[in-house]
Design an enzyme around this catalytic site. Structure first.
Site, short mmCIF file in Angstrom:
data_model
loop_
_atom_site.label_atom_id
_atom_site.label_comp_id
_atom_site.label_asym_id
_atom_site.label_seq_id
_atom_site.Cartn_x
_atom_site.Cartn_y
_atom_site.Cartn_z
N SER A 1 5.87 -6.05 16.12
CA SER A 1 5.15 -5.05 16.93
C SER A 1 4.96 -5.58 18.34
CB SER A 1 3.79 -4.76 16.30
OG SER A 1 3.95 -4.18 15.02
N LYS B 1 10.41 -2.08 21.34
CA LYS B 1 11.35 -1.14 20.70
C LYS B 1 11.11 0.30 21.16
CE LYS B 1 10.08 -2.32 16.53
NZ LYS B 1 9.00 -3.25 16.90
N THR B 2 9.88 0.77 21.01
CA THR B 2 9.58 2.16 21.37
C THR B 2 9.68 2.36 22.88
OG1 THR B 2 8.17 2.46 19.42
CG2 THR B 2 7.82 3.96 21.25
N GLU C 1 10.56 5.10 13.47
CA GLU C 1 9.73 4.82 12.30
C GLU C 1 9.62 6.03 11.36
OE1 GLU C 1 8.58 2.14 11.25
OE2 GLU C 1 8.40 0.75 12.90
#
Length: 320
Positions: free
Chosen positions: A115, A119-120, A242
């Site tokens: 996290s 990525k996002t 996700e």
């Protein structure tokens, strides 16, 4: 005083009792107005907070190149090339630090990592929700900054972790992003997303009500319907963020097959924390602190990369 064994109330005692009674009555009558004043003050504070937020939104810069309807993109799925990408959110340390990778055309590229590794953020930059601080993103050699946001986003479909469903029939939820889609196109995406038998078994078929936020559907059904809705737009690039995070094993298996079907017509980029979702991807990109630490098939990364092996071990342990 006592008279015949009983206490008689004197004039002073009576006056005191009446005064106490009147005071209690006044206090009781004040309770309602005081409560209303407290409630009103609370509502006023909430309203002022909401007004401040509305002002913030109203003063935000607006995108000036989205209020057009671009033509449907044609041609095969593009190769997505991310080159030396640099980006930092305002007032924060850099999130992406020279990120670079290539997503082959018509293949499934899975992005994994801990996290906060960026990525996002890459997905947001691909859609130009933000503009990069450095580097480039290219679709078949075309820098996305040379395209209008409307044109770029017409080529891309994005499915997030909690995909919204609107109260109403399945058909309207599917056609929301492609109102001109034909019945044949709807039937085709239902087949690709493994929902054709599910819809055929419903009492009213596509006219079945899904309820507020799709509560009449399971998590897996909602996510597959979200992908079907995205595919109806006939995108060249499909971004999945996700989409299997809250699914059970059977729903996850169905979702993996759905992703494989989607890759027949577009380039798929998939973010996942659950490695079981991405082991069959054509390639995996391992993000590590805003950079690409490694890339390759699942088995190769498992053999040579310590971070990937640690992520895989964590996933296997949590699955038990």
């Amino acid at each position: 005083m006592l008279w015949n064994g009983r206490r008689e109330t004197t004039g002073d005692d009576g006056n005191r009792a009446r005064a106490i009674s009147r005071g209690a009555s006044h206090l009781f009558n004040l309770g309602g107005p005081i409560l209303s004043l407290v409630s009103g003050t609370t509502a006023l504070q909430q309203g002022l907070g909401a007004l401040a937020r509305i002002e913030e939104v109203r003063e935000m810069e607006t995108e000036d190149d989205v209020d057009v309807t671009p033509a449907r993109p044609t041609g095969p799925p593009p190769e997505v090339v991310v080159e030396n990408l640099e980006f930092a959110y305002e007032g924060r340390t850099p999130t992406l630090k020279g990120t670079r990778f290539t997503a082959p055309a018509g293949a499934v590229t899975a992005i994994v990592g801990s996290s906060g590794s960026g990525k996002t953020t890459v997905f947001s930059l691909i859609q130009r929700f933000y503009d990069m601080d450095g580097g480039s993103i290219r679709l078949d050699g075309t820098d996305i900054r040379s395209l209008s946001r409307a044109d770029l986003r017409r080529r891309i479909a994005y499915v997030e972790q909690d995909s919204p469903m609107l109260a109403g029939p399945l058909r309207e939820n599917l056609l929301y992003s492609a109102p001109d889609a034909t019945d044949e196109a709807v039937a085709e995406v239902l087949r690709k997303t493994l929902l054709d038998e599910f819809v055929a078994g419903l009492p009213d078929g596509l006219d079945t009500e899904v309820g507020a936020r799709g509560l009449a559907l399971s998590g897996g059904e909602r996510q597959r319907l979200a992908i079907a809705r995205a595919l109806l737009r006939e995108p060249q690039v499909l971004l999945l963020d996700e989409v299997t995070a809250h699914l059970d094993g059977l729903s996850e298996l169905a979702m993996r097959k759905t992703v494989e079907q989607a890759a027949e017509n577009c380039t798929v980029l998939l973010i996942a924390h659950r490695l079981s979702t991405v082991t069959s991807a054509d390639q995996l990109i391992l993000f590590d602190d805003g950079r690409v630490g490694d890339h390759g098939p699942h088995r190769e990364l498992l053999e040579r990369n310590d971070l990937y092996r640690e992520l895989a071990a964590t996933q296997l342990a949590s699955a038990r």
